[in-house]
Design a protein around this motif. Sequence first.
Motif, PDB file in Angstrom:
ATOM      1  N   UNK A   1       0.820  -1.218   0.000  1.00 39.07           N
ATOM      2  CA  UNK A   1       0.000   0.000   0.000  1.00 39.07           C
ATOM      3  C   UNK A   1       0.848   1.260   0.000  1.00 39.07           C
ATOM      4  N   UNK A   2       1.939   1.251   0.759  1.00 38.57           N
ATOM      5  CA  UNK A   2       2.833   2.410   0.779  1.00 38.57           C
ATOM      6  C   UNK A   2       3.368   2.677  -0.629  1.00 38.57           C
ATOM      7  N   UNK A   3       3.770   1.625  -1.320  1.00 34.86           N
ATOM      8  CA  UNK A   3       4.314   1.776  -2.670  1.00 34.86           C
ATOM      9  C   UNK A   3       3.240   2.283  -3.628  1.00 34.86           C
ATOM     10  N   UNK A   4       2.070   1.637  -3.610  1.00 34.65           N
ATOM     11  CA  UNK A   4       1.004   2.011  -4.551  1.00 34.65           C
ATOM     12  C   UNK A   4       0.493   3.425  -4.289  1.00 34.65           C
ATOM     13  N   UNK A   5       0.181   3.732  -3.051  1.00 38.67           N
ATOM     14  CA  UNK A   5      -0.385   5.050  -2.743  1.00 38.67           C
ATOM     15  C   UNK A   5       0.635   6.154  -2.978  1.00 38.67           C
ATOM     16  N   UNK A   6       1.917   5.840  -2.788  1.00 35.06           N
ATOM     17  CA  UNK A   6       2.960   6.807  -3.105  1.00 35.06           C
ATOM     18  C   UNK A   6       3.055   7.077  -4.595  1.00 35.06           C
ATOM     19  N   UNK A   7       2.945   6.031  -5.401  1.00 33.56           N
ATOM     20  CA  UNK A   7       2.985   6.197  -6.853  1.00 33.56           C
ATOM     21  C   UNK A   7       1.826   7.057  -7.348  1.00 33.56           C
ATOM     22  N   UNK A   8       0.714   7.025  -6.616  1.00 31.32           N
ATOM     23  CA  UNK A   8      -0.472   7.771  -7.037  1.00 31.32           C
ATOM     24  C   UNK A   8      -0.571   9.133  -6.341  1.00 31.32           C
ATOM     25  N   UNK A   9       0.537   9.605  -5.804  1.00 35.71           N
ATOM     26  CA  UNK A   9       0.674  10.978  -5.289  1.00 35.71           C
ATOM     27  C   UNK A   9      -0.209  11.268  -4.077  1.00 35.71           C
ATOM     28  N   UNK A  10      -0.285  10.323  -3.143  1.00 37.69           N
ATOM     29  CA  UNK A  10      -1.018  10.542  -1.910  1.00 37.69           C
ATOM     30  C   UNK A  10      -0.063  10.856  -0.766  1.00 37.69           C
ATOM     31  N   UNK A  11      -0.572  11.499   0.251  1.00 40.98           N
ATOM     32  CA  UNK A  11       0.190  11.783   1.467  1.00 40.98           C
ATOM     33  C   UNK A  11      -0.043  10.631   2.443  1.00 40.98           C
ATOM     34  N   UNK A  12       1.021   9.949   2.821  1.00 39.49           N
ATOM     35  CA  UNK A  12       0.894   8.732   3.622  1.00 39.49           C
ATOM     36  C   UNK A  12       1.456   8.961   5.020  1.00 39.49           C
ATOM     37  N   UNK A  13       0.649   8.607   6.011  1.00 42.86           N
ATOM     38  CA  UNK A  13       1.084   8.663   7.403  1.00 42.86           C
ATOM     39  C   UNK A  13       1.075   7.246   7.977  1.00 42.86           C
ATOM     40  N   UNK A  14       2.124   6.885   8.675  1.00 44.48           N
ATOM     41  CA  UNK A  14       2.183   5.603   9.359  1.00 44.48           C
ATOM     42  C   UNK A  14       2.090   5.852  10.855  1.00 44.48           C
ATOM     43  N   UNK A  15       1.186   5.125  11.502  1.00 46.95           N
ATOM     44  CA  UNK A  15       0.959   5.325  12.932  1.00 46.95           C
ATOM     45  C   UNK A  15       1.103   3.988  13.656  1.00 46.95           C
ATOM     46  N   UNK A  16       1.913   3.971  14.708  1.00 47.22           N
ATOM     47  CA  UNK A  16       2.080   2.755  15.486  1.00 47.22           C
ATOM     48  C   UNK A  16       3.195   2.909  16.493  1.00 47.22           C
ATOM     49  N   UNK A  17       3.343   1.930  17.380  1.00 43.05           N
ATOM     50  CA  UNK A  17       4.438   1.990  18.350  1.00 43.05           C
ATOM     51  C   UNK A  17       5.783   1.841  17.650  1.00 43.05           C
ATOM     52  N   UNK A  18       6.833   2.455  18.171  1.00 44.83           N
ATOM     53  CA  UNK A  18       8.162   2.340  17.553  1.00 44.83           C
ATOM     54  C   UNK A  18       8.608   0.902  17.357  1.00 44.83           C
ATOM     55  N   UNK A  19       8.181  -0.004  18.234  1.00 48.60           N
ATOM     56  CA  UNK A  19       8.567  -1.413  18.122  1.00 48.60           C
ATOM     57  C   UNK A  19       7.973  -2.087  16.900  1.00 48.60           C
ATOM     58  N   UNK A  20       6.930  -1.488  16.325  1.00 50.12           N
ATOM     59  CA  UNK A  20       6.277  -2.069  15.148  1.00 50.12           C
ATOM     60  C   UNK A  20       6.495  -1.244  13.882  1.00 50.12           C
ATOM     61  N   UNK A  21       7.529  -0.400  13.921  1.00 46.33           N
ATOM     62  CA  UNK A  21       7.939   0.360  12.742  1.00 46.33           C
ATOM     63  C   UNK A  21       9.258  -0.211  12.217  1.00 46.33           C
ATOM     64  N   UNK A  22       9.340  -0.544  10.940  1.00 44.61           N
ATOM     65  CA  UNK A  22      10.608  -1.057  10.394  1.00 44.61           C
ATOM     66  C   UNK A  22      11.678   0.017  10.350  1.00 44.61           C
ATOM     67  N   UNK A  23      12.911  -0.399  10.433  1.00 44.22           N
ATOM     68  CA  UNK A  23      14.033   0.539  10.361  1.00 44.22           C
ATOM     69  C   UNK A  23      14.059   1.206   8.994  1.00 44.22           C
ATOM     70  N   UNK A  24      14.370   2.497   8.968  1.00 38.62           N
ATOM     71  CA  UNK A  24      14.505   3.229   7.714  1.00 38.62           C
ATOM     72  C   UNK A  24      13.204   3.517   7.007  1.00 38.62           C
ATOM     73  N   UNK A  25      12.080   3.429   7.726  1.00 38.18           N
ATOM     74  CA  UNK A  25      10.784   3.596   7.068  1.00 38.18           C
ATOM     75  C   UNK A  25      10.593   5.009   6.533  1.00 38.18           C
TER      76      UNK A  25
END
Length: 318
Positions: free
Chosen positions: A174-198
């Motif tokens: 979804x991050x890849x697709x929505x980015x290709x279609x020029x959307x503003x993407x926010x990721x919300x979650x605890x730091x433990x569930x965020x991948x490095x370099x996101x």
Amino acid sequence: MSFDHAHLLGIEPLAPHDITTILDLADQYADLGRSSAKHGTALAGLTQINMFFENSTRTQASFELAGKRLGADVMSMAMQASSIKKGETLIDTAMTLNAMHPDLLVVRHPHSGAVDLLAQKVNCAVLNAGDGRHEHPTQALLDALTIRRAKGRLHRLSIAICGDIAHSRVARSNIILLGKMENRIRLIGPPTLMPAGIAEFGVEVFDDMKKGLEGVDVVMMLRLQRERMDGGFIPSEREYYHRYGLDAEKLAHAAPDAIVMHPGPMNRGVEIDGELADDLRRSVIQQQVEMGVAVRMAAMDLLARGLRARRNTKAVMA
């Protein structure tokens, strides 16, 4: 419709016009699915084999239904009882299947890259139904179609993806697709569930739901994937719901007409409040399931057109 790809292994290789081509055709199939006819002939005479090395309800059922509605001969293999369990390698399995001359191969596998490896060994079109933490392209496409039908567009929207980002192939696609279609993407979650370099993906990262949801048009919740966790990523499900579970209070920070999504299966009272999930004024979760069949029909139709064209070219040249 032009779609110059032999396989559908991920969103990453697709250009925006490829995404639009799939969604436009899927729109037609969504309308067909709501008619009394429901069936087409795009896959008539073709054989579709479904290989699911991981359990699945929605994805496997929708691929089966999509193939049958388009006239394919559909076979679903019980991989838990297959020769893989007797020590056969994935390559040997691919060669065995190739000898049966399938036309479409739908594969879900727990290891990232396994579907790509299979695609290199067979003479048919391969569709990735989810591989490890890598990608789940048809889920991202059905999410995109759901958003486009609900919002009237698929660009310049503010979209929040919330929860277990680190273990989610759905989030990645979804991050890849929505980015290709020029959307503003926010990721919300605890730091433990965020991948490095996101942050390198061109997204905004929040660990506070209320701040992250401020004014967004789409709220996409994710399942806690405990089967992929090997440590204490959250203190408890109760604490997780308190901070990151979607309820009416947190949703009030989003735009008044924001839609709520979830790829399923849902853990009610952990990722999302049950009443909110069932609120048809805000939730489009059932539409996501419906659009899944339409998107998979469109993807297999387009791949089958290319497959037939390549085979015809070879026959002329022979």
